[in-house]
Design an enzyme around this catalytic site. Structure first.
Site, PDB file in Angstrom:
ATOM      1  CE1 TYR A  59       1.015   3.323   8.758  1.00 20.13           C
ATOM      2  CE2 TYR A  59      -0.238   5.104   9.765  1.00 20.13           C
ATOM      3  CZ  TYR A  59      -0.064   4.189   8.738  1.00 20.13           C
ATOM      4  OH  TYR A  59      -0.943   4.151   7.706  1.00 20.13           O
ATOM      5  NE  ARG A  63      -1.815   2.093   3.349  1.00 19.16           N
ATOM      6  CZ  ARG A  63      -1.713   2.074   4.677  1.00 19.16           C
ATOM      7  NH1 ARG A  63      -2.362   1.196   5.385  1.00 19.16           N
ATOM      8  NH2 ARG A  63      -0.932   2.937   5.304  1.00 19.16           N
ATOM      9  CG  HIS A  96      -6.437   2.742   6.092  1.00 25.73           C
ATOM     10  ND1 HIS A  96      -6.576   1.450   5.646  1.00 25.73           N
ATOM     11  CD2 HIS A  96      -7.621   3.078   6.661  1.00 25.73           C
ATOM     12  CE1 HIS A  96      -7.794   1.020   5.933  1.00 25.73           C
ATOM     13  NE2 HIS A  96      -8.443   1.981   6.549  1.00 25.73           N
TER      14      HIS A  96
END
Lengths: 378, 342
Positions: free
Chosen positions: A294, A281, A285
């Site tokens: 993160y 990815r 998100h």
């Protein structure tokens, strides 16, 4: 490896369920193209038009993602979840199906919907949630649904679509028709109880389905290492008596080959297959997420882009060049512009439609509330 | 379903002396007697509601719990009489609970499926299939977090393996390297559903690999094999090496519950398993290897008969719960006081 007479999985590069020492640790993901697009294994049987279509759909999804992120940043739509980096997995897997097969998406499978022929305009309409939207804005943005294309509603509930997918496949088996069901899940979804129940059920009843895990390494902010103690998610399939294999999810030809073989197997009564597509990815998100909090920017900077990889393969075979690329990009820009323009002109849904489409007969409580909403303000 | 008969090791390598070996037999005999008399009391209408007997599986509870300390936690499902008594709850209080009496482990409110005793770290029988596995996993997280020197052993049946809670628990247990031993009592039936109708894999222990957990099959009709496997798993957990998964191949001789006519299996199948009855094979082995005499075995059988008679008398004579207490013991604001508490 999945046995199939009509679509043999390319040998040599194919992942086998067990390594030379018999341990499942030494599995190699199925791959057709090398990381720079060179032909490494046996390409699936595709016509020149089909080969080009794969490229066009991946490029279309990428261009759409980029524009929709911009629209969200401009405040013109509320929310978006890009599939950047995962184009090969969704486009390739849906491409391997027949039109009558059902797709049960998770939440990042817009590529599959494009392959099915869903118009971009309808996707934009769903994001705006206005009168042009079939669901009249009732559904969360970026959660498309297209019953006419046998594409079930996307859902933000994790893994709940898999028991449904397996159930639909069981229905196909009972009816004795040739329908195959493709159910998607992410790496995070494999920790859910629904994944477990669906896999067990598929194994016991040998339902004609393909369960495809898009392992994009991140479940929102949780890396796959913190998701499960098992290195290869494909190994989980053995626990249910289901063949499991890994495929390079950034290699669209490998995804087509693996999904096609699995779908053929299901169609011939061979039961379910679990495919772990290794992808990444590349973006957040969703537009509500900031991945720099993160994950290291170096990691995100190295992501393996499936589109140039496949383009290199097409160019090497003389099927693509810079001029065609410019033409395609211009065409996509035009298509997206037109879709946005058309949809933005539509008004918001009629407030009276607020309680439509859920209950056959809306309950009195909802009717009362609607009446209150519609009452002229003093 | 056949079980390979391994060459049986002699008893001595288990580092157990005569007293300990006879102790294992005594506990198994007690469970058997307790369950047989429970069935009678049920038929007499003294016990009612759900009641699942442990008959046939005694070697699992006794062998496993004998490998644990009092400090170790046990969390189990609804077929819980065996683990509860093996863990050290006074069988009188267990029988009283079955009778619904105030002197029961849960003050007569839980019944057969909800035995509980914090004193011996028996953290409960649970009625929801697989529902206790996250509880056991959470307890293990607490043990790890507090850096305590103990483990959690949790028991469940083959039916629970199909539950989502099982999947979530095993994944997290290995991911976080929790000190928990998962003891699957594969008695071949989830109620009336044979394992081959519920799982596409014949054995369950290879499933542990899907979580990165070592899985092993154990002869659940052999109390020493069970004890040894749980000892190893416990040591692993205490060494910080995380969870283990042990599949006990066992069999329940009686129906699933008191309301199950058991029409899904043949008499012959039950008879075959009865030949491997631990209450028959283990004493035979003790006599054969001259650890005990037939007389000693008979004395123990007589003692447990007497003990269970006392349990029934105790349960019969105990008072019913007070109607005035009906609303108590649910909310924290009304914690039970003194020694009455569960």
């Amino acid at each position: 490896m999945i046995p199939s007479a009509s679509h043999p999985v390319p040998s040599g590069t194919a992942g086998s369920p067990s390594g030379p020492d018999g341990s499942p640790d030494s599995q190699v993901p199925l791959r057709v193209l090398s990381p720079d697009g060179g032909l490494e294994g046996e390409a699936p049987d595709l016509s020149p038009t089909e080969r080009e279509a794969l490229y066009r759909q991946m490029s279309r999804l990428r261009a759409f993602d980029n524009r929709m992120i911009n629209l969200q940043r401009q405040g013109r739509i509320g929310f978006y979840g890009p599939a950047t980096g995962q184009e090969a997995t969704t486009v390739g897997s849906a491409f391997a199906l027949e039109a009558g097969d059902w797709i049960f998406p998770a939440l990042r499978e817009a590529g599959a919907l494009l392959v099915r022929g869903y118009p971009l305009r309808k996707m934009v309409a769903q994001l705006y949630g206005n009168r042009a939207d079939d669901a009249l804005g009732h559904q969360m943005p970026c959660h498309y649904t297209a019953r006419e294309l046998r594409f079930v509603s996307m859902s933000s509930c994790i893994a709940n679509q898999l028991p449904q997918a397996v159930g639909a496949a069981w229905a196909a088996r009972i009816r004795g028709d040739r329908t195959v069901v493709l159910g998607y899940i992410g790496d995070g979804g494999t920790s859910e109880g629904d994944f477990h129940a669906a896999m067990n059920f598929a194994g016991v009843f040998r339902t004609p389905c393909v369960i495809l895990c898009q392992n994009n390494r991140w479940a929102i902010s949780v890396p796959v290492e913190k998701q499960t103690a098992v290195r290869e998610i494909a190994r989980k399939a053995a626990a249910y008596g289901i063949p499991g294999l890994q495929v390079d999810g950034n290699d669209v030809l490998a995804v087509v080959a693996a999904t096609r073989a699995a779908a053929d197997r299901a169609r011939c009564g061979g039961g379910p297959t679990f495919i772990e597509a290794l992808t990444y990815r590349a973006g957040p998100h969703t537009t509500s997420d900031d991945p720099t909090r993160y994950r290291a920017s170096e990691e995100a900077g190295r992501w393996p882009d499936p589109i140039p990889r496949y383009r290199a393969f097409l160019e090497a075979s003389g099927a693509w060049d810079e001029e065609r690329e410019r033409g395609l990009q211009a065409e996509l820009e035009g298509e997206i512009d037109a879709a946005i323009e058309e949809v933005e002109a539509e008004p918001a849904p009629d407030p009276a439609s607020l309680i439509e489409g859920v209950f056959a007969t809306p309950p009195a409580l909802l009717r009362d509330q609607l009446e209150e909403v519609l009452r002229p303000r003093r | 379903m056949t079980i390979r008969h391994e060459e049986r090791p002699v008893l001595t390598p288990h580092n157990l002396d005569e007293t300990e070996l006879l102790g294992l037999f005594r506990r198994m005999a007690l469970l058997r007697e307790f369950e047989e008399r429970t069935a009678e009391q049920y038929a007499r209408g003294r016990i009612w509601g759900f009641c699942h007997l442990y008959t046939g599986q005694e070697a699992v509870a006794v062998g496993a719990v004998s490998a644990l300390t009092r400090e170790d936690y046990v969390v189990t499902a609804y077929r819980d009489h065996g683990q509860a008594i093996a863990k050290g709850i006074d069988p009188k209080r267990v029988m009283a609970e079955l009778f619904g009496k105030r002197t029961g482990t849960s003050l007569g409110r839980g019944g057969s499926m909800h035995l509980f005793d914090r004193e011996v770290n028996f953290m409960g029988g649970y009625a929801i299939v697989g529902g206790h596995l996250p509880i056991a996993t959470g307890l293990a997280l607490a043990v790890q977090y507090r850096e305590e020197d103990r483990i959690v052993a949790t028991f469940f049946g083959d039916g629970a393996v199909a539950e989502g809670a099982f999947h979530e628990s095993l994944n997290l247990a290995q991911l976080w390297q929790l000190p928990v031993v998962f003891v699957l009592e594969n008695n071949l039936y989830g109620m009336g559903t044979a394992v081959e109708r519920a799982s596409a894999t014949r054995d369950f222990h290879p499933r542990a690999e899907a979580y990165g957990i070592p899985g092993e099959a154990v002869d659940g009709m052999d109390v020493l094999a069970v004890r040894e496997a749980v000892t190893r798993a416990r040591d692993r957990a205490l060494d910080g090496k995380g969870p283990s998964f042990l599949e006990m191949k066992t069999y329940r001789f009686r129906p699933h519950s008191m309301s199950d006519p058991g029409r899904y299996r043949t008499r012959g199948e039950v008879d075959i398993w009865r030949q491997r009855d631990p209450l028959r094979t283990f004493p035979e082995r003790l006599i054969e290897e001259e650890v005990a005499t037939r007389e000693q075995i008979d004395v123990i059988l007589g003692e447990v008969e007497e003990e269970v008679r006392e349990c029934i008398a105790f349960a019969e004579e105990s008072p019913h719960p007070e109607p005035a207490d009906l609303m108590r013991f649910v909310w924290a604001a009304d914690e039970p006081e003194g020694e009455d508490g569960p």
